[in-house]
Write a protein that holds these residues in place. Structure first.
Motif, PDB file in Angstrom:
ATOM      1  N   ARG A 194       0.373  -1.003  -0.259  1.00 24.04           N
ATOM      2  CA  ARG A 194      -0.252  -0.300  -0.467  1.00 24.04           C
ATOM      3  C   ARG A 194       1.057   1.236  -0.131  1.00 24.04           C
ATOM      4  NH1 ARG A 194      -5.434   1.391   1.580  1.00 24.04           N
ATOM      5  NH2 ARG A 194      -5.837   3.698  -0.155  1.00 24.04           N
ATOM      6  N   PRO A 195       1.994   1.039   0.833  1.00 22.48           N
ATOM      7  CA  PRO A 195       2.599   2.747   0.238  1.00 22.48           C
ATOM      8  C   PRO A 195       3.323   2.925  -0.591  1.00 22.48           C
ATOM      9  CG  PRO A 195       3.419   1.172   3.020  1.00 22.48           C
ATOM     10  CD  PRO A 195       2.577   0.288   1.646  1.00 22.48           C
ATOM     11  N   ASP A 196       3.574   1.630  -1.390  1.00 23.57           N
ATOM     12  CA  ASP A 196       4.306   2.088  -2.370  1.00 23.57           C
ATOM     13  C   ASP A 196       3.338   1.999  -3.896  1.00 23.57           C
ATOM     14  OD1 ASP A 196       7.380   1.858  -1.086  1.00 23.57           O
ATOM     15  OD2 ASP A 196       6.461  -0.706  -1.054  1.00 23.57           O
ATOM     16  N   VAL A 197       2.525   1.987  -3.858  1.00 25.82           N
ATOM     17  CA  VAL A 197       1.370   2.238  -5.037  1.00 25.82           C
ATOM     18  C   VAL A 197       0.515   3.872  -4.464  1.00 25.82           C
ATOM     19  CG1 VAL A 197       1.075   0.039  -5.585  1.00 25.82           C
ATOM     20  CG2 VAL A 197      -0.385   0.476  -3.862  1.00 25.82           C
ATOM     21  N   LYS A 198      -0.444   3.791  -5.691  1.00 28.39           N
ATOM     22  CA  LYS A 198      -1.026   5.075  -5.657  1.00 28.39           C
ATOM     23  C   LYS A 198      -2.697   4.894  -5.369  1.00 28.39           C
ATOM     24  CE  LYS A 198       1.807   7.317  -8.917  1.00 28.39           C
ATOM     25  NZ  LYS A 198       2.338   6.119  -9.685  1.00 28.39           N
ATOM     26  N   LEU A 199      -3.294   3.290  -4.651  1.00 27.38           N
ATOM     27  CA  LEU A 199      -4.031   3.171  -4.411  1.00 27.38           C
ATOM     28  C   LEU A 199      -4.994   4.541  -3.394  1.00 27.38           C
ATOM     29  CD1 LEU A 199      -4.176  -0.376  -4.364  1.00 27.38           C
ATOM     30  CD2 LEU A 199      -5.501   0.759  -6.490  1.00 27.38           C
ATOM     31  N   LYS A 200      -6.154   4.492  -3.987  1.00 27.53           N
ATOM     32  CA  LYS A 200      -7.143   5.820  -3.701  1.00 27.53           C
ATOM     33  C   LYS A 200      -8.523   4.949  -2.677  1.00 27.53           C
ATOM     34  CE  LYS A 200      -5.738   9.723  -5.698  1.00 27.53           C
ATOM     35  NZ  LYS A 200      -6.683  10.442  -6.716  1.00 27.53           N
ATOM     36  N   ASN A 201      -8.959   4.086  -4.061  1.00 31.86           N
ATOM     37  CA  ASN A 201     -10.143   3.241  -3.358  1.00 31.86           C
ATOM     38  C   ASN A 201      -9.649   2.427  -2.971  1.00 31.86           C
ATOM     39  OD1 ASN A 201     -12.384   5.825  -3.052  1.00 31.86           O
ATOM     40  ND2 ASN A 201     -11.506   6.046  -5.470  1.00 31.86           N
ATOM     41  N   ILE A 202     -10.297   1.051  -2.455  1.00 34.27           N
ATOM     42  CA  ILE A 202     -10.377  -0.240  -2.336  1.00 34.27           C
ATOM     43  C   ILE A 202     -11.630  -0.985  -1.628  1.00 34.27           C
ATOM     44  CG2 ILE A 202      -9.107  -2.161  -1.000  1.00 34.27           C
ATOM     45  CD1 ILE A 202      -6.252  -0.510  -0.636  1.00 34.27           C
ATOM     46  N   VAL A 203     -11.932  -1.583  -2.759  1.00 32.73           N
ATOM     47  CA  VAL A 203     -13.598  -2.298  -2.453  1.00 32.73           C
ATOM     48  C   VAL A 203     -12.851  -3.432  -2.475  1.00 32.73           C
ATOM     49  CG1 VAL A 203     -16.101  -2.476  -3.883  1.00 32.73           C
ATOM     50  CG2 VAL A 203     -14.452  -0.354  -4.043  1.00 32.73           C
ATOM     51  N   ALA A 204     -13.494  -4.256  -1.639  1.00 31.59           N
ATOM     52  CA  ALA A 204     -13.159  -5.692  -0.872  1.00 31.59           C
ATOM     53  C   ALA A 204     -14.306  -6.518  -1.412  1.00 31.59           C
ATOM     54  CB  ALA A 204     -13.002  -6.039   0.387  1.00 31.59           C
ATOM     55  N   PHE A 205     -14.132  -7.768  -1.145  1.00 32.73           N
ATOM     56  CA  PHE A 205     -15.181  -8.767  -0.858  1.00 32.73           C
ATOM     57  C   PHE A 205     -15.241 -10.317  -0.826  1.00 32.73           C
ATOM     58  CE2 PHE A 205     -13.678  -9.066  -5.405  1.00 32.73           C
ATOM     59  CZ  PHE A 205     -14.124 -10.193  -5.906  1.00 32.73           C
ATOM     60  N   ASN A 206     -15.685 -10.758  -0.057  1.00 32.34           N
ATOM     61  CA  ASN A 206     -15.647 -12.195  -0.115  1.00 32.34           C
ATOM     62  C   ASN A 206     -16.914 -12.968  -1.238  1.00 32.34           C
ATOM     63  OD1 ASN A 206     -13.909 -12.200   2.523  1.00 32.34           O
ATOM     64  ND2 ASN A 206     -16.218 -11.246   3.492  1.00 32.34           N
ATOM     65  N   ILE A 207     -15.848 -14.464  -1.476  1.00 34.44           N
ATOM     66  CA  ILE A 207     -16.629 -14.586  -2.528  1.00 34.44           C
ATOM     67  C   ILE A 207     -17.978 -15.308  -2.568  1.00 34.44           C
ATOM     68  CG2 ILE A 207     -15.913 -17.648  -2.498  1.00 34.44           C
ATOM     69  CD1 ILE A 207     -14.169 -16.584  -4.737  1.00 34.44           C
ATOM     70  N   ASP A 208     -18.502 -15.473  -0.733  1.00 26.74           N
ATOM     71  CA  ASP A 208     -19.773 -15.558  -0.951  1.00 26.74           C
ATOM     72  C   ASP A 208     -20.610 -14.493  -0.416  1.00 26.74           C
ATOM     73  OD1 ASP A 208     -18.463 -15.213   1.545  1.00 26.74           O
ATOM     74  OD2 ASP A 208     -19.228 -16.803   2.842  1.00 26.74           O
ATOM     75  N   ASP A 209     -20.243 -13.295  -0.622  1.00 22.38           N
ATOM     76  CA  ASP A 209     -21.395 -12.201  -0.624  1.00 22.38           C
ATOM     77  C   ASP A 209     -21.112 -11.812   1.541  1.00 22.38           C
ATOM     78  OD1 ASP A 209     -21.546 -11.522  -3.033  1.00 22.38           O
ATOM     79  OD2 ASP A 209     -22.985 -13.606  -3.029  1.00 22.38           O
ATOM     80  N   SER A 210     -20.234 -12.641   1.886  1.00 25.35           N
ATOM     81  CA  SER A 210     -20.418 -12.599   3.623  1.00 25.35           C
ATOM     82  C   SER A 210     -19.766 -11.052   3.022  1.00 25.35           C
ATOM     83  CB  SER A 210     -19.998 -13.338   3.731  1.00 25.35           C
ATOM     84  OG  SER A 210     -18.287 -13.499   3.774  1.00 25.35           O
ATOM     85  N   PRO A 211     -20.311  -9.999   4.786  1.00 24.59           N
ATOM     86  CA  PRO A 211     -19.673  -9.058   5.071  1.00 24.59           C
ATOM     87  C   PRO A 211     -18.288  -8.663   5.320  1.00 24.59           C
ATOM     88  CG  PRO A 211     -21.572  -9.088   6.338  1.00 24.59           C
ATOM     89  CD  PRO A 211     -21.298 -10.185   6.075  1.00 24.59           C
ATOM     90  N   VAL A 212     -17.262  -7.718   4.632  1.00 16.60           N
ATOM     91  CA  VAL A 212     -15.770  -8.539   4.884  1.00 16.60           C
ATOM     92  C   VAL A 212     -15.413  -7.166   5.825  1.00 16.60           C
ATOM     93  CG1 VAL A 212     -13.627  -6.536   3.940  1.00 16.60           C
ATOM     94  CG2 VAL A 212     -15.448  -8.344   1.872  1.00 16.60           C
ATOM     95  N   SER A 213     -14.278  -7.776   6.692  1.00 18.81           N
ATOM     96  CA  SER A 213     -13.578  -7.019   7.579  1.00 18.81           C
ATOM     97  C   SER A 213     -12.445  -7.328   7.441  1.00 18.81           C
ATOM     98  CB  SER A 213     -13.851  -7.745   8.334  1.00 18.81           C
ATOM     99  OG  SER A 213     -13.660  -8.954   8.653  1.00 18.81           O
ATOM    100  N   THR A 214     -11.429  -6.249   6.517  1.00 19.52           N
ATOM    101  CA  THR A 214     -10.757  -6.324   6.153  1.00 19.52           C
ATOM    102  C   THR A 214      -9.630  -5.295   6.749  1.00 19.52           C
ATOM    103  OG1 THR A 214     -10.559  -5.209   4.253  1.00 19.52           O
ATOM    104  CG2 THR A 214     -10.591  -7.598   4.496  1.00 19.52           C
ATOM    105  N   GLY A 215     -10.716  -3.814   7.428  1.00 23.47           N
ATOM    106  CA  GLY A 215      -9.488  -2.475   7.625  1.00 23.47           C
ATOM    107  C   GLY A 215     -10.637  -1.182   7.624  1.00 23.47           C
ATOM    108  N   ASP A 216     -10.080  -0.190   7.374  1.00 23.41           N
ATOM    109  CA  ASP A 216     -11.373   0.515   7.802  1.00 23.41           C
ATOM    110  C   ASP A 216     -10.858   1.450   6.237  1.00 23.41           C
ATOM    111  OD1 ASP A 216     -11.809   1.076  10.760  1.00 23.41           O
ATOM    112  OD2 ASP A 216     -10.708   2.155  11.016  1.00 23.41           O
ATOM    113  N   ASP A 217      -9.523   1.025   6.006  1.00 30.33           N
ATOM    114  CA  ASP A 217      -9.240   1.451   3.881  1.00 30.33           C
ATOM    115  C   ASP A 217     -10.363   0.888   3.017  1.00 30.33           C
ATOM    116  OD1 ASP A 217      -8.017  -0.510   4.840  1.00 30.33           O
ATOM    117  OD2 ASP A 217      -5.754   0.447   3.668  1.00 30.33           O
TER     118      ASP A 217
END
Length: 514
Positions: A121-144
């Motif tokens: 993450r510190p070495d790329v220019k990402l502003k938005n990260i949209v995450a998903f679980n393959i079974d559509d359950s809620p994602v809990s990867t962090g605040d970003d």
């Protein structure tokens, strides 16, 4: 042919009106109709706009085959963004290169792959990260991160429609890096639309429009799967059955259970199905179309699959720089064994002598050049590399071919794979054909290795059929009965498996370096 001056996502908009309730996607136990897919992509498009994504911005996708991958693709295109597909098997260094090279600021990511992104993450220019679980359950990867399922369940579908023209960039399709650093092929909406219609004309003769099933196991992050499975299926209104990875049992069961009509495959997949121990328990005669690409199709594999299914496997050819399809044997037409067939409609070809630069005659070996509406506009931010492969609209494929009197094309070798031993040109595919005919050999690949006397000599790397054993001397002696002595392997290595790309292409470079 004539090609509509439309963006790729118009395929989805139109088919959702024509067949709203038909399944667009089956993934595991989930069924998504065309109208639902259109709605979800509209909601994702609105989310992107609300989060600063504008026409021309790059939206990266890091995911296996799943419905979320398709939603990310069409949703990004609807606002004029440019999709960058990433191989989920890439390591952090490869992902960092691709994200930075493309200038991607938004990423749609399978949550299980998020740790790779977090580390770079510190070495790329990402502003938005949209995450998903393959079974559509809620994602809990962090605040970003933002949860994709929340977006497609709750967001407004009222996005601001941009004027997206056929000449606008749709996709940065990164080459597999099999010949060096991965480069982004710039593919426009016109390129992708044209290649779908060209492919339908040649390969889609037996499709039951609005009422058919397609096996979606080739990766969508590769342009073969993206065009021939995702975009062709949406255009034809047929159902994609998506799989995140190839497992012969689950693919065979899906063909049997859903009475699948269409299977786009690689030779490796066909070998695995042909040799599956319990294949006799399934009926695969529902198949009406099977296309093989990404690597040469051995005749033994083709014949075994025909005995199993009654379907003649049709071999085609393409490359990332051409969206990808440029050649194919015709479905329901004249198929020539060992040939990649004829150019698809509106595709011109030349064969150029790699030594003199002159155009070759019939049955003379040279590099294949192609020109057509599916050919890329160039490599992203690489004018020098672009100039090396594009000349007056002609794409230099790097593949060495011969053409017969009827215009059917035969791949002889990659230009970079030609082995030069004692001044003789040796084309690996000729040696590999002999090895494939050996009764104990399941897979084989030939590479050139340094030789102090000859410059190079031939090495064969072989996977034996289950339960078989052989010696290098046995294989070499067999080859010497079928080939001139200088073409026969001088070394033989046995392995349990060959290194392959995501679409089953054998990675010769890895073998040479190893």
């Amino acid at each position: 042919m004539t090609y509509p001056e439309i963006p790729v996502f118009q395929f989805l908009t139109d088919i959702a009106r024509e067949f709203p309730e038909n399944d667009a996607i089956i993934f595991a136990d989930k069924h998504i109709s065309f109208s639902e897919l259109d709605l979800y992509t509209n909601r994702f498009a609105r989310f992107l706009q609300d989060n600063g994504v504008q026409k021309g911005d790059r939206v990266a996708i890091l995911a296996p085959n799943c419905h979320q991958n398709v939603i990310g693709f069409f949703g990004a295109l609807k606002i004029g963004a440019v999709v960058v597909q990433n191989n989920p098997m890439y390591v952090e260094r490869e992902l960092e290169h691709q994200l930075n090279d493309s200038g991607s600021e938004t990423l749609v990511c399978l949550a299980d792959l998020y740790p790779k992104i977090k580390n770079i993450r510190p070495d790329v220019k990402l502003k938005n990260i949209v995450a998903f679980n393959i079974d559509d359950s809620p994602v809990s990867t962090g605040d970003d991160t933002v949860d994709l399922q929340t977006i497609i369940s709750n967001y407004s579908s009222d996005y601001r429609q941009e004027l997206v023209g056929p000449g606008d960039l749709a996709l940065l399709q990164y080459t597999g890096g099999t010949t060096g650093v991965s480069k982004g092929c710039m593919l426009t909406h016109r390129n992708l639309v044209a290649n779908v219609l060209q492919s339908v004309e040649v390969l889609g003769k037996n499709y039951r429009r609005g009422n058919d099933y397609v096996i979606g196991v080739l990766p969508l992050f590769h342009v073969y799967g993206l065009t021939c499975i995702m975009n062709m299926s949406v255009y034809m209104g047929v159902t994609m059955i998506l799989f995140p990875r190839f497992d012969p049992k689950t693919v065979i069961e899906a063909i049997h259970d859903y009475k699948v009509g269409v299977f786009f495959a690689s030779p490796t997949m066909l070998i695995a199905i042909n040799t599956y121990k319990e294949i006799g328990n399934y009926d695969l005669r529902c198949l009406h179309t099977c296309i093989s690409g990404s690597a040469p199709l051995p005749n033994e594999v083709k014949e075994a699959f025909f005995k199993l299914t009654g379907v003649e496997v049709v071999e085609g050819y393409g490359l990332s720089e051409a969206s990808p399809v440029t050649h194919s044997n015709p479905v329901n037409g004249k198929v020539k064994i060992g040939s990649i067939g004829l150019p698809v409609p509106d595709t011109d070809m030349m064969v150029i002598d790699i030594n003199t630069g002159e155009e070759c005659a019939v049955k003379q070996t040279g590099e294949l050049w192609v020109k057509g509406p599916q050919v890329m506009s160039g490599y992203w931010n690489r004018p020098d590399e672009t100039a090396n492969v594009l000349e007056n609209g002609w794409l230099k494929t790097g593949d060495v071919v011969e053409v017969d009197e009827e215009g059917y094309v035969y791949i002889v070798s990659r230009k970079k794979d030609v082995i030069i031993a004692g001044g003789y040109n040796i084309y690996p595919v000729e040696v590999e054909d002999v090895l494939f005919a050996h009764p104990k050999v399941q897979e084989a690949v030939v590479i050139g290795i340094p030789d102090a006397y000859r410059g190079e000599s031939v090495k064969a790397v072989i996977v034996l059929k289950e339960g078989e054993s052989a010696t290098p001397e046995e294989i070499i002696a067999y080859c010497r009965t079928k080939l001139a002595a200088y073409k026969a392997p001088r070394q033989v290595e046995f392995r349990d498996a060959l290194p392959k790309s995501a679409v089953g292409k054998i990675l010769r470079r890895v073998l040479r370096e190893g």
